[in-house]
Design an enzyme around this catalytic site. Structure first.
Site, PDB file in Angstrom:
ATOM      1  N   ILE A 225      39.977  38.320  43.513  1.00  0.00           N
ATOM      2  CA  ILE A 225      40.884  38.113  44.649  1.00  0.00           C
ATOM      3  C   ILE A 225      41.512  39.415  45.141  1.00  0.00           C
ATOM      4  O   ILE A 225      42.078  39.454  46.233  1.00  0.00           O
ATOM      5  CB  ILE A 225      41.994  37.101  44.317  1.00  0.00           C
ATOM      6  CG1 ILE A 225      42.873  37.607  43.153  1.00  0.00           C
ATOM      7  CG2 ILE A 225      41.416  35.741  44.016  1.00  0.00           C
ATOM      8  CD1 ILE A 225      44.155  36.849  42.993  1.00  0.00           C
TER       9      ILE A 225
ATOM     10  N   TYR B 280      56.541  35.836  37.756  1.00  0.00           N
ATOM     11  CA  TYR B 280      55.754  34.640  38.079  1.00  0.00           C
ATOM     12  C   TYR B 280      56.494  33.765  39.086  1.00  0.00           C
ATOM     13  O   TYR B 280      55.942  33.349  40.109  1.00  0.00           O
ATOM     14  CB  TYR B 280      55.471  33.867  36.794  1.00  0.00           C
ATOM     15  CG  TYR B 280      54.701  32.582  36.981  1.00  0.00           C
ATOM     16  CD1 TYR B 280      53.444  32.569  37.579  1.00  0.00           C
ATOM     17  CD2 TYR B 280      55.219  31.372  36.517  1.00  0.00           C
ATOM     18  CE1 TYR B 280      52.729  31.388  37.718  1.00  0.00           C
ATOM     19  CE2 TYR B 280      54.516  30.192  36.646  1.00  0.00           C
ATOM     20  CZ  TYR B 280      53.267  30.206  37.254  1.00  0.00           C
ATOM     21  OH  TYR B 280      52.566  29.030  37.392  1.00  0.00           O
TER      22      TYR B 280
END
Length: 373
Positions: free
Chosen positions: A107, A195
């Site tokens: 990605i 995160y």
């Protein structure tokens, strides 16, 4: 294309010409190519991306994680094996490789991603690539690159090619100042992990692309996901998977959270079904782009009591990990998912007793040996 060439030359001259006599440091710039799919302020991508009567062409990034393989299996049953492509940067095991299309996809490599979407005529993109909570805290630069820079690549490609984009979010998108019991869809978030910060960023960027460009962005905030098909992956809620592995293998479980730490949880089958339902929901049914979903909420000691109904001899030791405990203490204790239940009829099927029964039915010494191999 004389206008495009003139603009390109002008842009290069502007970037390369120093305004003063000092030395200039250059930063690489990626220009999205000029094409009929170029992002414009009045673009409406979903309406022209594919016919609703056709099966979608699906790409799943981060496909070898906890959810990707299971979701691919579910979607292939619905849309056909060759219409769902798993991708990852790791080598897949044989059972995954031979179950349907699998390709290498990084990605962080924009060109590689774009070629995959174009060459395979992708219409739905499910973006599972991410570093989880505790792992992300151990390597913040890598988490920032994967979870944020990778997301930007995904957004640009989804916008340019008119894809329906699903990006999961998490209980980790909330922080210590969020209401915890219950936590509504819309409230202050302010997470304190990379995160969580990256997931809030994903929610807001996805909604921005939807309202700015008409991109069909959809997002679910997952609770802790429990699965018998994968090893624990370094998340704060993974103790709820580890307990079953340790109970069967050694009869002893060391829990890294306090016994009274309450967190929302969900069995993987409910999670995958919710993902398919939000992907298939009619656009007009969605009143928002990011939804909470919930199934059950329990503490380690409540889970231990349920597990000990099957294995009374299980020995449990609580050895708190300060990092994971701090993360858990900043997360919701329970999700309010009324909007999902009202808008697209979300309904969970597994509560705690059903969860434990199902995990023991799936996990046995032979299954654990197969996973280890």
């Amino acid at each position: 294309m004389p206008v495009v060439r003139s603009l390109t030359r002008a842009a290069k001259q502007f970037v390369q010409r120093p305004i003063c006599g000092c030395q200039t440091s250059f930063t690489s710039v990626r220009f999205i190519g000029f094409s009929p799919r170029q992002v414009t302020s009045d673009a409406s991508f979903h309406s022209v991306s594919f016919s609703e009567t056709d099966n979608p062409r699906v790409l799943i990034t981060g496909g070898l994680g906890q959810l990707g393989v299971g979701l691919a299996k579910l979607l292939r049953k619905r849309y056909g094996k060759n219409n769902v492509i798993l991708s990852d940067i790791r080598k897949p095991p044989d059972n995954v490789f031979y179950s349907g299309p699998f390709i290498y996809s990084d990605i962080l490599d924009y060109k590689n991603l774009r070629e995959i979407v174009v060459n395979n005529r992708i219409t739905w993109l499910i973006h599972y690539s991410a570093l989880l909570s505790a792992v992300g805290e151990a390597n913040v630069p890598l988490a920032r690159a994967v979870n944020i820079t990778g997301l930007h690549n995904i957004l640009d490609i989804a916008a340019e090619h008119g894809l329906r984009l699903f990006v999961p979010s998490t209980i980790g998108a909330f922080g210590p100042t969020s209401p915890r019991n219950p936590t509504p869809d819309l409230c202050i978030q302010r997470p304190r992990t990379i995160y969580g910060v990256s997931k809030v960023h994903a929610e807001l960027m996805g909604e921005y692309y939807h309202y700015r460009y008409g991109m069909d962005f959809r997002c679910l905030r997952y609770p802790g996901i429990i699965s018998a098909d994968s090893q624990p992956g370094g998340g704060t809620t993974d103790y709820a998977v580890q307990i079953f592995h340790d109970a069967i293998k050694t009869g002893r479980f060391e829990c890294n959270l306090k016994p009274d730490t309450r967190l929302p949880m969900m069995y993987i089958d409910d999670c995958l079904r919710a993902t398919v339902e939000i992907l298939e929901a009619p656009t007009e049914a969605l009143t928002m782009r990011t939804y909470n979903i919930n199934a059950m909420s329990f503490t380690p000691e409540e889970l231990v009591r349920e597990v000990q109904k099957y294995m009374p001899e299980l020995e449990v030791v609580y050895k708190m990990d300060a990092v994971r405990q701090a993360i858990a203490d900043s997360w919701p204790m329970n999700f309010d998912d009324n909007n999902a239940r009202n808008d697209w009829s979300w309904k969970h099927e597994y509560d705690l007793p059903e969860l434990v029964t199902t995990m023991f039915n799936h996990l046995n010494p032979e299954t654990l040996a197969l996973q280890a191999n």
